[in-house]
Design a protein around this motif. Sequence first.
Motif, PDB file in Angstrom:
ATOM      1  N   ILE B  54       1.033  -1.089  -0.127  1.00 31.69           N
ATOM      2  CA  ILE B  54       0.037   0.123  -0.043  1.00 31.69           C
ATOM      3  C   ILE B  54       0.724   1.090   0.142  1.00 31.69           C
ATOM      4  N   ALA B  55       1.870   1.369   0.978  1.00 32.48           N
ATOM      5  CA  ALA B  55       2.744   2.372   0.814  1.00 32.48           C
ATOM      6  C   ALA B  55       3.467   2.570  -0.324  1.00 32.48           C
ATOM      7  N   GLY B  56       3.792   1.592  -1.061  1.00 31.16           N
ATOM      8  CA  GLY B  56       4.545   1.706  -2.379  1.00 31.16           C
ATOM      9  C   GLY B  56       3.593   2.177  -3.446  1.00 31.16           C
ATOM     10  N   VAL B  57       2.223   2.045  -3.336  1.00 30.76           N
ATOM     11  CA  VAL B  57       1.295   2.347  -4.449  1.00 30.76           C
ATOM     12  C   VAL B  57       1.374   3.898  -4.039  1.00 30.76           C
ATOM     13  N   ALA B  58       1.112   4.313  -2.673  1.00 30.67           N
ATOM     14  CA  ALA B  58       1.029   5.772  -2.520  1.00 30.67           C
ATOM     15  C   ALA B  58       2.157   6.673  -2.982  1.00 30.67           C
ATOM     16  N   ILE B  59       3.446   5.759  -2.611  1.00 32.50           N
ATOM     17  CA  ILE B  59       4.633   6.698  -3.160  1.00 32.50           C
ATOM     18  C   ILE B  59       4.687   6.999  -4.686  1.00 32.50           C
ATOM     19  N   HIS B  60       4.232   5.866  -5.436  1.00 33.48           N
ATOM     20  CA  HIS B  60       4.056   6.093  -6.870  1.00 33.48           C
ATOM     21  C   HIS B  60       3.120   7.151  -7.062  1.00 33.48           C
ATOM     22  N   LEU B  61       2.034   7.452  -6.378  1.00 35.15           N
ATOM     23  CA  LEU B  61       0.977   8.420  -6.538  1.00 35.15           C
ATOM     24  C   LEU B  61       1.728   9.917  -6.428  1.00 35.15           C
ATOM     25  N   LEU B  62       2.460   9.829  -5.217  1.00 36.78           N
ATOM     26  CA  LEU B  62       3.062  10.986  -4.677  1.00 36.78           C
ATOM     27  C   LEU B  62       4.193  11.477  -5.772  1.00 36.78           C
ATOM     28  N   LEU B  63       4.735  10.549  -6.274  1.00 36.18           N
ATOM     29  CA  LEU B  63       5.887  10.810  -7.259  1.00 36.18           C
ATOM     30  C   LEU B  63       5.088  11.272  -8.726  1.00 36.18           C
ATOM     31  N   PHE B  64       4.210  10.559  -8.882  1.00 35.73           N
ATOM     32  CA  PHE B  64       3.353  11.267 -10.154  1.00 35.73           C
ATOM     33  C   PHE B  64       2.924  12.526  -9.644  1.00 35.73           C
ATOM     34  N   MET B  65       2.635  13.246  -8.591  1.00 34.33           N
ATOM     35  CA  MET B  65       2.280  14.319  -8.311  1.00 34.33           C
ATOM     36  C   MET B  65       3.474  15.406  -8.393  1.00 34.33           C
ATOM     37  N   ILE B  66       4.516  14.863  -7.704  1.00 34.25           N
ATOM     38  CA  ILE B  66       5.544  15.604  -7.715  1.00 34.25           C
ATOM     39  C   ILE B  66       6.160  16.041  -9.278  1.00 34.25           C
ATOM     40  N   TYR B  67       6.079  15.005 -10.127  1.00 31.52           N
ATOM     41  CA  TYR B  67       6.438  15.256 -11.479  1.00 31.52           C
ATOM     42  C   TYR B  67       5.271  16.045 -12.154  1.00 31.52           C
ATOM     43  N   TRP B  68       3.959  16.018 -11.878  1.00 31.57           N
ATOM     44  CA  TRP B  68       3.230  16.934 -12.540  1.00 31.57           C
ATOM     45  C   TRP B  68       3.386  18.356 -11.854  1.00 31.57           C
TER      46      TRP B  68
END
Lengths: 360, 368
Positions: B54-68
């Motif tokens: 779950i945490a891994g998925v959350a990190i991917h989301l946050l990474l996506f946001m950062i890139y955006w």
Amino acid sequence: MKAKKIFLIIIAFSIFLTGCLPHESVENVALVNIVGYDYVDNDLVQGTISVRHFGRSKEEIPFEQFLSFTAKSMKEISSGLESKSPRPIRLGKLSLALYDERLVTEGISEIIDVLARDPHIGRDVYLGIVKGSAKEMIETKYSENETTARFLTGIVEQNERNNFPKTNLHKFLYAYYGDGIDGFLPLLKLEENEMKMDGIGVFKEDALVHEVPYSDVFTYKLLIENFNDGTQGIEIGGKTVVMDNIGSKVKYRLYGDRNNPKFSVNIKMKGMVSEITDLTAKDTYKLTDQLEKAFEHYHEEKGKRMIKQFQEKEVDPLGLGKVLKNRKGHFDKEAWEQQYPNVPVEVNVEVQIVETGISA
Amino acid sequence: MNNTNKIPVPEHLLVTSTMVFLLVHSMQVGVGILGFEKYIAMDAGYDAWISILIAGVAIHLLLFMIYWILEANGGDLVSIHTSVYGKILGGLLNIGFSFYFLLLSLTVLRTFTEIIQVWVFPQMSVWMFALAYLLLAYYFITGGLRIVVGMCLLSVILGLPLLLFKFFPIQNGQVDNVYPLVDHSINEILVSAKTSTLSFLGFELLLVFYPFIKNAASSKKWAHFASFYTTMIYLASALVAFIYYSEEQLQFVTWGTISLWKIVDFPFMQRFEYMGIALWAYVVLPNICLGLWAASRIPKRMFNIKQKYILILYMVIVFIATIRIDDRNLIDGLNTFTNQIGFYFLMYIPVLFVLTWIMKKVRIANES
């Protein structure tokens, strides 16, 4: 440029200076290979260690020294031993820790804690229970060219490859802390200046409560782990038949629900007949069916009887509680301890005799 | 994308997009991995492996946001903050981030020093080790980001073989322990997932080193790869620890992974943990370098002073703090504190994401 040079020098210094820590080489420390603890009275425990001294020069022959000290706590024992040793005592090479039966019956949590806490002690240290005196066992001279420490460790190591189940400090701590599983350690005995493995002691928490005799150890190992060694002989119609195990697998099945669990232990074993005390028996391979049945019956009965004993003494070295906990969840330790003595446990053994040797 | 605030970085200081993998991964894996098993199992027990996913998925989301955020704004954290909040509030937040990165470095350095104190040299003086380590870090950081990236490569390569040694504990363990049965409530698993996100801290450094990436757009997949790889490493480590330790025993083990190494046994070598700790010095070094680099980069961008001066100031702070924090309780406190703060900073990323998104909408509406 100059600043850079000075900087490099500072770095070099700071790196080399970190090497200015007290360091010790094998010649300057007393490396302990065995520790043994004996019960003296309610308060006092006697600690014995075997120390191997290495020579500073080629001419000095390495020798083994034995030290004992009696005190109340583990720390006092170690400082007492230190006072008798010419070099600082280091536990890094510890390979065997022995406890006398009386002490183990009282509980050894304090001693185990010392082993568990010290970062210098490995997790593959063997622990053993001594029937008799640990001090005597350590101080007996067994072999001319091997140290006592190596000799004793060798015996345990060798046996745990064959008929005895694998034990070490980690496995003991695993069971000691874990819910729904109890630890076990090998029992050692000194008989006419010879050390032998005499069975298995099963623990409840940190105290010895049950002993598995040597004759049952092979079946016990079948119940505990997969292995491909060991021998067991049985009597069939007045003849002794010995079988070598060449591969056994154990699986635990769990039926029923959390409140009414039912266990079945399924063992599959492949074996080779290595001895039949009847030279007239020809065509042994024709007997295999009969022999397989006999071995199955033997191990099933023994297994069931052993588990019955465990249930009577309320110890669970097989970790049935753990199986229940892992597979059904919501583990209630107290409820389990209540129901454990009456839980039905089946033992099914399937023996396949693959070969019967090179003579018919 | 309208890269309005693009910060010019000379070509010879840029790193290729592939290197983002190293930057993100080596910042995520630090001292945390040596003892995280106990903390994630505290709430969710053996089900904590789900929490890691779950945490891994959350990190991917946050990474996506950062890139955006970065792509929408161009520039880096400092310019984003200034354009979103203005000079003063943005400046304060920047300083906050700068101190946070400094805190990350301090935590890593202090925790690693503690490990050396407990496991290897109890008599070692902390200041000597910290000084040597910081000087080494100074040497790398002043060399620039590219040197630090090189160090990251070394650390990833040196850390890899250590994974193979997970084989030994599996041999000694009970695979039955990870029977796929979910025994804990969703709530407990989420609490443990929160704890696990803290193991992944460090990827937010991307906000600072983004302008240094050549072909920033193509670096996106590498950042995600890195995060995925980290998740897998944490997952493997946790599963092996769960197989090796019993659930209750794990709570008595302070450094799960180091204690795992103790069982590694070769005919020619015992006590592998000393080897592991020594190798870990290389894994930790880029961690400290990156943290300090990012921490000192922010004031440089804000006030236009030489990064070197801020770096020296920060290093003195870290050095003094390392000496002052001198027992288990304080170190544990420092870790808990950093984790708390880290969690808030992670939670801040979605906030920034929403704000940037609104701003962009407004800007587009104004333009048309």
